[in-house]
Write a protein that holds these residues in place. Structure first.
Motif, mmCIF file in Angstrom:
data_model
loop_
_atom_site.group_PDB
_atom_site.id
_atom_site.type_symbol
_atom_site.label_atom_id
_atom_site.label_comp_id
_atom_site.label_asym_id
_atom_site.label_seq_id
_atom_site.Cartn_x
_atom_site.Cartn_y
_atom_site.Cartn_z
ATOM 1 N N UNK A 123 -5.907 4.170 -9.053
ATOM 2 C CA UNK A 123 -5.727 2.732 -8.845
ATOM 3 C C UNK A 123 -6.204 1.900 -10.032
ATOM 4 N N UNK A 124 -6.972 2.505 -10.921
ATOM 5 C CA UNK A 124 -7.485 1.791 -12.099
ATOM 6 C C UNK A 124 -6.480 1.764 -13.252
ATOM 7 N N UNK A 125 -5.396 2.520 -13.133
ATOM 8 C CA UNK A 125 -4.362 2.531 -14.169
ATOM 9 C C UNK A 125 -3.727 1.137 -14.224
ATOM 10 N N UNK A 126 -3.563 0.586 -15.413
ATOM 11 C CA UNK A 126 -2.955 -0.747 -15.503
ATOM 12 C C UNK A 126 -1.611 -0.811 -14.773
ATOM 13 N N UNK A 127 -1.462 -1.831 -13.937
ATOM 14 C CA UNK A 127 -0.236 -2.030 -13.173
ATOM 15 C C UNK A 127 -0.214 -1.336 -11.819
ATOM 16 N N UNK A 128 -1.171 -0.441 -11.569
ATOM 17 C CA UNK A 128 -1.201 0.266 -10.284
ATOM 18 C C UNK A 128 -1.691 -0.664 -9.187
ATOM 19 N N UNK A 129 -1.041 -0.576 -8.050
ATOM 20 C CA UNK A 129 -1.468 -1.324 -6.872
ATOM 21 C C UNK A 129 -1.591 -0.340 -5.717
ATOM 22 N N UNK A 130 -2.228 -0.767 -4.652
ATOM 23 C CA UNK A 130 -2.333 0.085 -3.471
ATOM 24 C C UNK A 130 -0.944 0.501 -2.990
ATOM 25 N N UNK A 131 -0.030 -0.437 -2.970
ATOM 26 C CA UNK A 131 1.321 -0.135 -2.476
ATOM 27 C C UNK A 131 2.083 0.792 -3.422
ATOM 28 N N UNK A 132 1.957 0.598 -4.737
ATOM 29 C CA UNK A 132 2.707 1.453 -5.670
ATOM 30 C C UNK A 132 2.181 2.887 -5.670
ATOM 31 N N UNK A 133 0.865 3.049 -5.546
ATOM 32 C CA UNK A 133 0.296 4.399 -5.481
ATOM 33 C C UNK A 133 0.659 5.039 -4.141
ATOM 34 N N UNK A 134 0.619 4.261 -3.068
ATOM 35 C CA UNK A 134 0.970 4.784 -1.740
ATOM 36 C C UNK A 134 2.431 5.238 -1.691
ATOM 37 N N UNK A 135 3.312 4.607 -2.443
ATOM 38 C CA UNK A 135 4.720 5.020 -2.478
ATOM 39 C C UNK A 135 4.865 6.463 -2.943
ATOM 40 N N UNK A 136 3.970 6.909 -3.834
ATOM 41 C CA UNK A 136 4.017 8.281 -4.351
ATOM 42 C C UNK A 136 3.211 9.251 -3.489
ATOM 43 N N UNK A 137 2.454 8.730 -2.545
ATOM 44 C CA UNK A 137 1.537 9.549 -1.741
ATOM 45 C C UNK A 137 2.246 10.176 -0.551
ATOM 46 N N UNK A 138 3.065 11.185 -0.848
ATOM 47 C CA UNK A 138 3.808 11.898 0.196
ATOM 48 C C UNK A 138 3.427 13.373 0.100
ATOM 49 N N UNK A 139 2.897 13.905 1.194
ATOM 50 C CA UNK A 139 2.513 15.314 1.212
ATOM 51 C C UNK A 139 3.768 16.183 1.105
ATOM 52 N N UNK A 140 3.834 17.055 0.092
ATOM 53 C CA UNK A 140 5.028 17.875 -0.075
ATOM 54 C C UNK A 140 5.254 18.896 1.048
ATOM 55 N N UNK A 141 4.209 19.297 1.745
ATOM 56 C CA UNK A 141 4.361 20.282 2.831
ATOM 57 C C UNK A 141 4.883 19.664 4.113
ATOM 58 N N UNK A 142 4.325 18.529 4.488
ATOM 59 C CA UNK A 142 4.672 17.925 5.785
ATOM 60 C C UNK A 142 5.648 16.763 5.670
#
Length: 148
Positions: free
Chosen positions: A24-43
């Protein structure tokens, strides 16, 4: 695994949380943008931005296995390293080659409490004896990659 360091010195007590905070400290990162990538590949389960906020803020949230996979996907970090960080934070265990017996073809990983010494592992010694490896040398190894 890179050993996260707390702001007051020493190892971090929240390495999993630190991984989320770094993403989240990466410039431009937001809770929503990081959450968009937060998908468990197994489930295929997707982490909600509200849960991501709870992790970041050190608030209580459900410690489900799939969340580890989702955080690995969101951060781009090695899933094994994310699992180790979650284990260290959620249950206070460190995982690594405390026996010093891994080779390029075989990894021997034992979960242990920080500060454990080989003589504190009688069950591991017994398991080695059962494998006809009672003469194996047990050494504690700690990875040190410096503070960052």
């Amino acid at each position: 695994m890179r050993t996260p360091v707390s702001s007051i010195g020493g190892e971090s007590l929240a390495p999993f949380t630190d991984m989320v905070r770094e993403a989240l400290a990466v410039p431009g990162a937001t809770l929503r943008s990081v959450a968009e990538r937060a998908v468990d590949p197994e489930t295929g389960k997707k982490l909600q931005w509200t849960t991501l906020a709870k992790i970041k803020n050190g608030e209580s949230y459900r410690h489900d296995k799939w969340i580890v996979g989702a955080i690995a996907a969101a951060t781009g970090l090695d899933p094994v390293e994310v699992r180790k960080a979650a284990a260290a934070e959620w249950v206070g265990l460190t995982a690594g080659d405390i026996l010093g017996m891994s080779t390029p073809k075989v990894s021997i990983v034992v979960a242990y409490q920080p500060g454990t010494k080989p003589e504190d592992l009688p069950l591991v010694k017994e398991a080695l004896k059962n494998l006809d490896l009672e003469d194996a040398t047990i050494t504690v190894t700690e990875e040190s990659h410096g503070a960052s």
